[in-house]
Design an enzyme around this catalytic site. Sequence first.
Site, PDB file in Angstrom:
ATOM      1  N   ASP A  23      -4.581   1.842  21.985  1.00 18.36           N
ATOM      2  CA  ASP A  23      -4.729   0.510  21.534  1.00 18.36           C
ATOM      3  C   ASP A  23      -5.296  -0.273  22.744  1.00 18.36           C
ATOM      4  O   ASP A  23      -4.760   0.063  23.875  1.00 18.36           O
ATOM      5  CB  ASP A  23      -3.278   0.094  21.414  1.00 18.36           C
ATOM      6  CG  ASP A  23      -3.193  -1.285  20.944  1.00 18.36           C
ATOM      7  OD1 ASP A  23      -4.244  -2.016  20.475  1.00 18.36           O
ATOM      8  OD2 ASP A  23      -1.980  -1.783  20.811  1.00 18.36           O
ATOM      9  N   ASP A 117      -9.837  -2.355  17.579  1.00 20.58           N
ATOM     10  CA  ASP A 117      -9.220  -2.046  18.966  1.00 20.58           C
ATOM     11  C   ASP A 117      -8.131  -1.078  18.934  1.00 20.58           C
ATOM     12  O   ASP A 117      -7.557  -0.764  20.015  1.00 20.58           O
ATOM     13  CB  ASP A 117      -8.782  -3.468  19.616  1.00 20.58           C
ATOM     14  CG  ASP A 117      -7.649  -3.898  18.718  1.00 20.58           C
ATOM     15  OD1 ASP A 117      -7.308  -3.586  17.677  1.00 20.58           O
ATOM     16  OD2 ASP A 117      -6.935  -4.933  19.581  1.00 20.58           O
ATOM     17  N   GLU A 118      -7.966  -0.367  17.765  1.00 23.05           N
ATOM     18  CA  GLU A 118      -6.929   0.456  17.885  1.00 23.05           C
ATOM     19  C   GLU A 118      -7.038   1.698  16.735  1.00 23.05           C
ATOM     20  O   GLU A 118      -7.563   1.398  15.784  1.00 23.05           O
ATOM     21  CB  GLU A 118      -5.387   0.013  17.606  1.00 23.05           C
ATOM     22  CG  GLU A 118      -5.261  -0.792  16.301  1.00 23.05           C
ATOM     23  CD  GLU A 118      -3.741  -1.074  16.077  1.00 23.05           C
ATOM     24  OE1 GLU A 118      -2.825  -0.713  16.936  1.00 23.05           O
ATOM     25  OE2 GLU A 118      -3.592  -2.311  15.877  1.00 23.05           O
TER      26      GLU A 118
END
Length: 373
Positions: A23, A117-118
Amino acid sequence: MADAYDPDNSDTEVGLRKIIHVDMDAFYASVEQRDDPSLRGKPLAVGGSSGRGVVAAASYEARKFGVRSAMPSSRAVRLCPQLMFRKPRFEVYKQVSDQIRAIFLDYTPHVEPLSLDEAYLDVTDDIRGIGSATRIAQDIRRRIREDTQLTASAGVSYNKFLAKLASDQNKPDGLCVIRPGEGATFVAGLPVSRFHGVGPRGAEKMAALGIETGADLAARDLPFLRAHFGSFAEYLFRAARGIDLRQVRANRTRKSVGGERTFNENIVDPDMLRETMDHIVDIVWERIERSGAQGRTVTLKLRYADFRTLTRARSVSARVPDKPTFARLGHALLEELMPLPQPVRLMGLTLSSLDAKPREPGIVAKDGQLTLL
Protein backbone atom coordinates in the site's frame (compact mmCIF):
# COMPACT_ATOMS: atom_id res chain seq x y z
CA MET A 1 -11.88 0.70 3.64
CA ALA A 2 -9.65 -1.07 2.72
CA ASP A 3 -10.76 -3.73 0.17
CA ALA A 4 -14.29 -4.90 0.75
CA TYR A 5 -14.81 -8.53 1.72
CA ASP A 6 -16.35 -10.08 -1.34
CA PRO A 7 -18.40 -13.25 -0.68
CA ASP A 8 -18.19 -14.10 -4.38
CA ASN A 9 -14.41 -14.44 -3.99
CA SER A 10 -14.26 -16.85 -1.06
CA ASP A 11 -12.97 -19.99 -2.73
CA THR A 12 -11.31 -22.47 -0.41
CA GLU A 13 -7.55 -22.59 -0.84
CA VAL A 14 -5.39 -25.66 -0.29
CA GLY A 15 -2.75 -25.08 2.40
CA LEU A 16 -1.27 -21.84 3.66
CA ARG A 17 -0.34 -19.11 1.21
CA LYS A 18 2.29 -16.38 1.35
CA ILE A 19 0.47 -13.11 0.72
CA ILE A 20 1.87 -9.58 0.59
CA HIS A 21 -0.30 -6.49 0.61
CA VAL A 22 1.56 -3.40 -0.63
CA ASP A 23 0.00 0.00 0.00
CA MET A 24 1.57 3.25 -1.12
CA ASP A 25 1.72 5.95 1.54
CA ALA A 26 -0.68 8.87 0.84
CA PHE A 27 -0.12 8.11 -2.83
CA TYR A 28 -1.68 11.03 -4.73
CA ALA A 29 -0.50 13.60 -2.19
CA SER A 30 2.99 12.06 -2.04
CA VAL A 31 3.32 12.26 -5.83
CA GLU A 32 2.37 15.93 -5.71
CA GLN A 33 4.88 16.62 -2.93
CA ARG A 34 7.57 14.71 -4.82
CA ASP A 35 7.01 16.74 -7.97
CA ASP A 36 6.67 20.10 -6.22
CA PRO A 37 9.20 20.49 -3.38
CA SER A 38 7.36 23.60 -2.10
CA LEU A 39 4.54 21.29 -0.94
CA ARG A 40 6.73 19.01 1.17
CA GLY A 41 5.99 19.04 4.87
CA LYS A 42 2.78 21.00 4.38
CA PRO A 43 -0.86 19.94 4.75
CA LEU A 44 -2.03 19.07 1.24
CA ALA A 45 -5.29 17.83 -0.25
CA VAL A 46 -5.69 16.49 -3.75
CA GLY A 47 -9.14 17.30 -5.07
CA GLY A 48 -11.50 20.16 -5.76
CA SER A 49 -11.39 23.22 -3.53
CA SER A 50 -14.79 24.61 -4.57
CA GLY A 51 -17.90 24.51 -2.40
CA ARG A 52 -18.92 21.09 -3.68
CA GLY A 53 -15.38 19.79 -4.04
CA VAL A 54 -14.30 16.55 -2.41
CA VAL A 55 -10.91 15.51 -1.04
CA ALA A 56 -9.55 12.64 -3.12
CA ALA A 57 -6.42 12.22 -0.99
CA ALA A 58 -4.71 13.94 1.95
CA SER A 59 -1.07 14.15 2.96
CA TYR A 60 -0.04 12.91 6.38
CA GLU A 61 0.44 16.52 7.43
CA ALA A 62 -3.23 17.17 6.61
CA ARG A 63 -4.40 13.98 8.28
CA LYS A 64 -3.09 15.26 11.60
CA PHE A 65 -5.91 17.81 11.45
CA GLY A 66 -8.55 15.17 10.69
CA VAL A 67 -8.64 15.71 6.92
CA ARG A 68 -9.55 12.48 5.13
CA SER A 69 -10.32 11.32 1.61
CA ALA A 70 -13.99 11.52 0.53
CA MET A 71 -14.47 14.47 2.89
CA PRO A 72 -16.18 17.59 1.47
CA SER A 73 -13.48 20.17 0.81
CA SER A 74 -15.41 22.81 2.75
CA ARG A 75 -15.20 20.71 5.90
CA ALA A 76 -11.51 19.97 5.28
CA VAL A 77 -10.74 23.69 5.19
CA ARG A 78 -12.62 24.23 8.44
CA LEU A 79 -10.48 21.54 10.07
CA CYS A 80 -7.25 22.85 8.56
CA PRO A 81 -7.45 26.52 7.41
CA GLN A 82 -3.90 26.38 6.01
CA LEU A 83 -4.75 23.38 3.81
CA MET A 84 -3.36 23.57 0.28
CA PHE A 85 -5.20 22.05 -2.69
CA ARG A 86 -3.94 20.55 -5.90
CA LYS A 87 -6.09 19.24 -8.74
CA PRO A 88 -5.68 15.51 -9.40
CA ARG A 89 -3.28 14.48 -12.16
CA PHE A 90 -4.54 10.98 -12.79
CA GLU A 91 -2.40 10.45 -15.88
CA VAL A 92 0.70 10.95 -13.69
CA TYR A 93 -0.61 8.68 -10.93
CA LYS A 94 -1.33 6.01 -13.55
CA GLN A 95 2.23 6.25 -14.90
CA VAL A 96 3.69 5.83 -11.43
CA SER A 97 1.29 2.98 -10.72
CA ASP A 98 2.49 1.22 -13.87
CA GLN A 99 6.08 1.53 -12.63
CA ILE A 100 5.12 -0.04 -9.32
CA ARG A 101 3.13 -2.83 -10.93
CA ALA A 102 6.09 -3.71 -13.14
CA ILE A 103 8.12 -4.20 -9.96
CA PHE A 104 5.45 -6.53 -8.54
CA LEU A 105 5.48 -8.66 -11.67
CA ASP A 106 9.21 -9.26 -11.27
CA TYR A 107 8.37 -11.35 -8.21
CA THR A 108 5.09 -13.06 -9.09
CA PRO A 109 2.48 -13.21 -11.85
CA HIS A 110 -0.19 -13.43 -9.14
CA VAL A 111 -0.88 -9.72 -8.62
CA GLU A 112 -4.37 -8.46 -7.77
CA PRO A 113 -4.49 -4.66 -8.00
CA LEU A 114 -7.11 -3.03 -5.83
CA SER A 115 -6.40 0.50 -6.99
CA LEU A 116 -3.60 2.57 -8.42
CA ASP A 117 -1.78 2.47 -5.11
CA GLU A 118 -2.32 -0.96 -3.57
CA ALA A 119 -2.29 -4.61 -4.53
CA TYR A 120 -2.17 -8.15 -3.20
CA LEU A 121 0.68 -10.42 -4.27
CA ASP A 122 0.72 -14.19 -3.83
CA VAL A 123 4.40 -15.14 -3.54
CA THR A 124 3.90 -18.72 -2.40
CA ASP A 125 5.88 -19.78 -5.47
CA ASP A 126 9.21 -18.03 -4.90
CA ILE A 127 10.15 -17.64 -8.57
CA ARG A 128 13.32 -15.66 -7.81
CA GLY A 129 14.54 -17.92 -5.02
CA ILE A 130 14.71 -15.08 -2.48
CA GLY A 131 13.83 -17.39 0.37
CA SER A 132 10.96 -15.73 2.25
CA ALA A 133 7.92 -13.54 1.70
CA THR A 134 9.29 -11.04 4.21
CA ARG A 135 12.51 -10.56 2.22
CA ILE A 136 10.47 -10.23 -0.97
CA ALA A 137 8.39 -7.47 0.64
CA GLN A 138 11.53 -5.70 1.83
CA ASP A 139 13.03 -5.86 -1.66
CA ILE A 140 9.84 -4.56 -3.28
CA ARG A 141 9.72 -1.59 -0.90
CA ARG A 142 13.39 -0.82 -1.57
CA ARG A 143 12.87 -0.85 -5.33
CA ILE A 144 9.77 1.33 -5.12
CA ARG A 145 11.72 3.92 -3.16
CA GLU A 146 14.64 3.83 -5.59
CA ASP A 147 12.53 3.91 -8.76
CA THR A 148 9.80 6.38 -7.74
CA GLN A 149 11.18 8.30 -4.72
CA LEU A 150 8.00 7.29 -2.88
CA THR A 151 7.43 5.10 0.15
CA ALA A 152 5.23 2.04 0.50
CA SER A 153 4.03 0.04 3.48
CA ALA A 154 3.63 -3.72 3.29
CA GLY A 155 1.92 -6.46 5.23
CA VAL A 156 2.95 -10.11 4.99
CA SER A 157 0.76 -12.98 6.12
CA TYR A 158 -0.96 -16.19 5.10
CA ASN A 159 -4.23 -14.65 3.90
CA LYS A 160 -5.52 -11.42 2.39
CA PHE A 161 -7.41 -10.14 5.43
CA LEU A 162 -4.36 -10.38 7.69
CA ALA A 163 -1.96 -9.02 5.08
CA LYS A 164 -4.17 -5.94 4.65
CA LEU A 165 -4.36 -5.36 8.40
CA ALA A 166 -0.59 -5.77 8.62
CA SER A 167 0.15 -3.23 5.88
CA ASP A 168 -1.75 -0.61 7.86
CA GLN A 169 -0.10 -1.48 11.17
CA ASN A 170 3.16 0.46 10.83
CA LYS A 171 2.29 3.19 8.32
CA PRO A 172 3.89 5.16 6.84
CA ASP A 173 6.91 3.41 5.33
CA GLY A 174 6.45 0.33 7.49
CA LEU A 175 6.48 -3.45 7.35
CA CYS A 176 4.52 -5.89 9.50
CA VAL A 177 4.54 -9.69 9.37
CA ILE A 178 1.84 -11.96 10.77
CA ARG A 179 3.10 -15.54 10.68
CA PRO A 180 1.10 -18.78 10.62
CA GLY A 181 -0.47 -19.36 14.01
CA GLU A 182 -0.34 -15.66 14.94
CA GLY A 183 -3.43 -14.40 13.10
CA ALA A 184 -6.09 -14.96 15.75
CA THR A 185 -3.86 -13.45 18.46
CA PHE A 186 -3.07 -10.42 16.30
CA VAL A 187 -6.73 -9.78 15.52
CA ALA A 188 -7.72 -10.31 19.15
CA GLY A 189 -5.81 -7.22 20.21
CA LEU A 190 -7.23 -4.90 17.57
CA PRO A 191 -10.16 -2.53 18.10
CA VAL A 192 -13.13 -3.65 16.02
CA SER A 193 -13.03 -0.30 14.20
CA ARG A 194 -9.99 -1.64 12.31
CA PHE A 195 -12.19 -4.28 10.65
CA HIS A 196 -13.28 -3.14 7.21
CA GLY A 197 -16.96 -2.21 7.08
CA VAL A 198 -17.44 -1.63 10.81
CA GLY A 199 -16.80 2.11 10.92
CA PRO A 200 -17.28 4.51 13.85
CA ARG A 201 -21.01 3.97 14.30
CA GLY A 202 -20.67 0.22 13.95
CA ALA A 203 -17.97 0.28 16.61
CA GLU A 204 -20.34 2.22 18.87
CA LYS A 205 -23.07 -0.37 18.42
CA MET A 206 -20.61 -3.15 19.16
CA ALA A 207 -19.37 -1.32 22.26
CA ALA A 208 -22.96 -1.15 23.51
CA LEU A 209 -22.99 -4.95 23.18
CA GLY A 210 -19.72 -5.26 25.05
CA ILE A 211 -17.64 -5.80 21.91
CA GLU A 212 -14.64 -3.50 21.63
CA THR A 213 -11.79 -5.75 20.45
CA GLY A 214 -11.29 -8.69 18.18
CA ALA A 215 -11.17 -10.91 21.28
CA ASP A 216 -14.58 -9.64 22.37
CA LEU A 217 -15.94 -10.36 18.91
CA ALA A 218 -14.45 -13.87 18.82
CA ALA A 219 -16.20 -14.63 22.11
CA ARG A 220 -19.63 -14.17 20.46
CA ASP A 221 -21.11 -17.11 18.62
CA LEU A 222 -22.60 -16.95 15.14
CA PRO A 223 -26.28 -16.95 16.23
CA PHE A 224 -25.60 -13.91 18.44
CA LEU A 225 -23.86 -12.08 15.60
CA ARG A 226 -26.63 -12.94 13.15
CA ALA A 227 -29.24 -11.62 15.55
CA HIS A 228 -27.50 -8.26 15.80
CA PHE A 229 -25.70 -7.86 12.46
CA GLY A 230 -27.64 -9.90 9.91
CA SER A 231 -25.70 -11.01 6.85
CA PHE A 232 -22.65 -9.09 8.11
CA ALA A 233 -22.29 -11.71 10.84
CA GLU A 234 -20.47 -14.33 8.76
CA TYR A 235 -17.76 -11.86 7.82
CA LEU A 236 -17.35 -10.72 11.43
CA PHE A 237 -17.22 -14.31 12.70
CA ARG A 238 -14.39 -15.24 10.30
CA ALA A 239 -12.51 -11.97 10.66
CA ALA A 240 -12.42 -12.25 14.46
CA ARG A 241 -10.57 -15.54 14.02
CA GLY A 242 -8.18 -14.30 11.34
CA ILE A 243 -9.85 -16.47 8.68
CA ASP A 244 -10.03 -15.45 5.03
CA LEU A 245 -10.28 -17.99 2.21
CA ARG A 246 -10.18 -15.57 -0.71
CA GLN A 247 -7.58 -16.18 -3.37
CA VAL A 248 -5.34 -13.56 -4.93
CA ARG A 249 -6.83 -13.19 -8.39
CA ALA A 250 -4.86 -11.59 -11.17
CA ASN A 251 -6.80 -9.95 -14.00
CA ARG A 252 -10.13 -10.10 -12.20
CA THR A 253 -13.02 -9.17 -14.42
CA ARG A 254 -14.64 -6.03 -13.11
CA LYS A 255 -18.38 -6.33 -12.63
CA SER A 256 -19.05 -2.81 -11.40
CA VAL A 257 -17.55 0.59 -10.69
CA GLY A 258 -18.93 2.35 -7.67
CA GLY A 259 -18.49 3.94 -4.30
CA GLU A 260 -19.90 3.86 -0.83
CA ARG A 261 -19.56 6.12 2.17
CA THR A 262 -19.80 5.19 5.83
CA PHE A 263 -20.96 8.12 7.93
CA ASN A 264 -19.39 9.21 11.21
CA GLU A 265 -22.93 9.92 12.40
CA ASN A 266 -26.05 8.14 11.20
CA ILE A 267 -28.16 10.29 8.86
CA VAL A 268 -31.93 10.43 8.49
CA ASP A 269 -32.36 14.00 7.21
CA PRO A 270 -33.45 13.80 3.51
CA ASP A 271 -31.52 16.90 2.45
CA MET A 272 -28.29 15.60 3.98
CA LEU A 273 -28.77 12.29 2.20
CA ARG A 274 -29.34 14.08 -1.11
CA GLU A 275 -26.17 16.13 -0.58
CA THR A 276 -24.22 12.98 0.20
CA MET A 277 -25.56 11.43 -2.97
CA ASP A 278 -24.19 14.41 -4.93
CA HIS A 279 -20.72 13.92 -3.43
CA ILE A 280 -20.73 10.20 -4.23
CA VAL A 281 -21.88 10.89 -7.80
CA ASP A 282 -19.04 13.40 -8.26
CA ILE A 283 -16.36 10.96 -7.19
CA VAL A 284 -17.75 7.81 -8.78
CA TRP A 285 -18.47 9.36 -12.17
CA GLU A 286 -14.89 10.62 -12.33
CA ARG A 287 -13.70 7.05 -11.78
CA ILE A 288 -16.17 5.72 -14.35
CA GLU A 289 -14.83 8.11 -16.98
CA ARG A 290 -11.22 7.35 -16.15
CA SER A 291 -11.76 3.58 -16.18
CA GLY A 292 -13.61 3.62 -19.51
CA ALA A 293 -16.51 1.68 -18.01
CA GLN A 294 -19.84 1.71 -19.83
CA GLY A 295 -22.84 0.26 -18.03
CA ARG A 296 -26.61 0.14 -18.03
CA THR A 297 -27.54 -0.51 -14.38
CA VAL A 298 -27.33 1.91 -11.45
CA THR A 299 -27.62 0.40 -7.97
CA LEU A 300 -28.21 2.26 -4.71
CA LYS A 301 -27.06 0.65 -1.48
CA LEU A 302 -28.19 1.75 1.98
CA ARG A 303 -27.14 0.25 5.28
CA TYR A 304 -29.38 1.19 8.18
CA ALA A 305 -28.33 1.86 11.76
CA ASP A 306 -29.23 -1.73 12.70
CA PHE A 307 -26.88 -3.03 9.95
CA ARG A 308 -29.69 -4.18 7.67
CA THR A 309 -28.65 -3.55 4.08
CA LEU A 310 -31.03 -2.56 1.30
CA THR A 311 -30.26 -2.33 -2.42
CA ARG A 312 -32.35 -0.94 -5.26
CA ALA A 313 -31.37 -0.98 -8.92
CA ARG A 314 -32.61 0.57 -12.14
CA SER A 315 -31.50 -0.46 -15.62
CA VAL A 316 -31.76 1.48 -18.86
CA SER A 317 -31.84 0.11 -22.39
CA ALA A 318 -28.62 1.82 -23.48
CA ARG A 319 -25.47 2.64 -21.51
CA VAL A 320 -25.64 5.52 -19.05
CA PRO A 321 -24.27 8.30 -21.27
CA ASP A 322 -23.22 11.03 -18.86
CA LYS A 323 -22.93 12.24 -15.29
CA PRO A 324 -26.32 14.05 -15.18
CA THR A 325 -28.07 10.83 -16.19
CA PHE A 326 -26.10 8.84 -13.61
CA ALA A 327 -27.03 11.39 -10.94
CA ARG A 328 -30.68 11.44 -11.97
CA LEU A 329 -30.96 7.66 -11.71
CA GLY A 330 -29.24 7.62 -8.33
CA HIS A 331 -31.45 10.34 -6.91
CA ALA A 332 -34.58 8.66 -8.30
CA LEU A 333 -33.70 5.46 -6.47
CA LEU A 334 -33.16 7.40 -3.26
CA GLU A 335 -36.43 9.34 -3.57
CA GLU A 336 -38.38 6.11 -4.01
CA LEU A 337 -37.29 5.06 -0.51
CA MET A 338 -38.15 8.32 1.22
CA PRO A 339 -39.07 8.70 4.02
CA LEU A 340 -36.55 6.23 5.39
CA PRO A 341 -37.73 3.96 8.23
CA GLN A 342 -34.57 4.61 10.28
CA PRO A 343 -31.23 6.43 10.09
CA VAL A 344 -28.62 5.35 7.55
CA ARG A 345 -24.99 4.57 8.37
CA LEU A 346 -23.78 3.88 4.81
CA MET A 347 -24.75 4.91 1.30
CA GLY A 348 -23.32 3.56 -1.95
CA LEU A 349 -23.86 3.86 -5.68
CA THR A 350 -22.52 1.62 -8.45
CA LEU A 351 -22.67 1.28 -12.20
CA SER A 352 -22.90 -2.31 -13.46
CA SER A 353 -23.97 -4.38 -16.49
CA LEU A 354 -20.71 -3.17 -17.97
CA ASP A 355 -20.31 -3.29 -21.74
CA ALA A 356 -16.57 -2.60 -21.77
CA LYS A 357 -13.75 -3.67 -19.52
CA PRO A 358 -12.37 -0.73 -17.54
CA ARG A 359 -8.88 0.38 -18.40
CA GLU A 360 -7.76 0.25 -14.78
CA PRO A 361 -8.99 -0.86 -11.35
CA GLY A 362 -11.21 1.35 -9.27
CA ILE A 363 -9.85 3.46 -6.45
CA VAL A 364 -10.11 2.58 -2.79
CA ALA A 365 -9.80 5.24 -0.18
CA LYS A 366 -8.15 3.82 2.94
CA ASP A 367 -9.79 5.73 5.71
CA GLY A 368 -13.06 3.78 5.51
CA GLN A 369 -15.03 6.75 4.26
CA LEU A 370 -15.19 5.78 0.64
CA THR A 371 -14.63 2.45 -1.05
CA LEU A 372 -14.53 2.48 -4.82
CA LEU A 373 -15.35 -0.96 -6.08
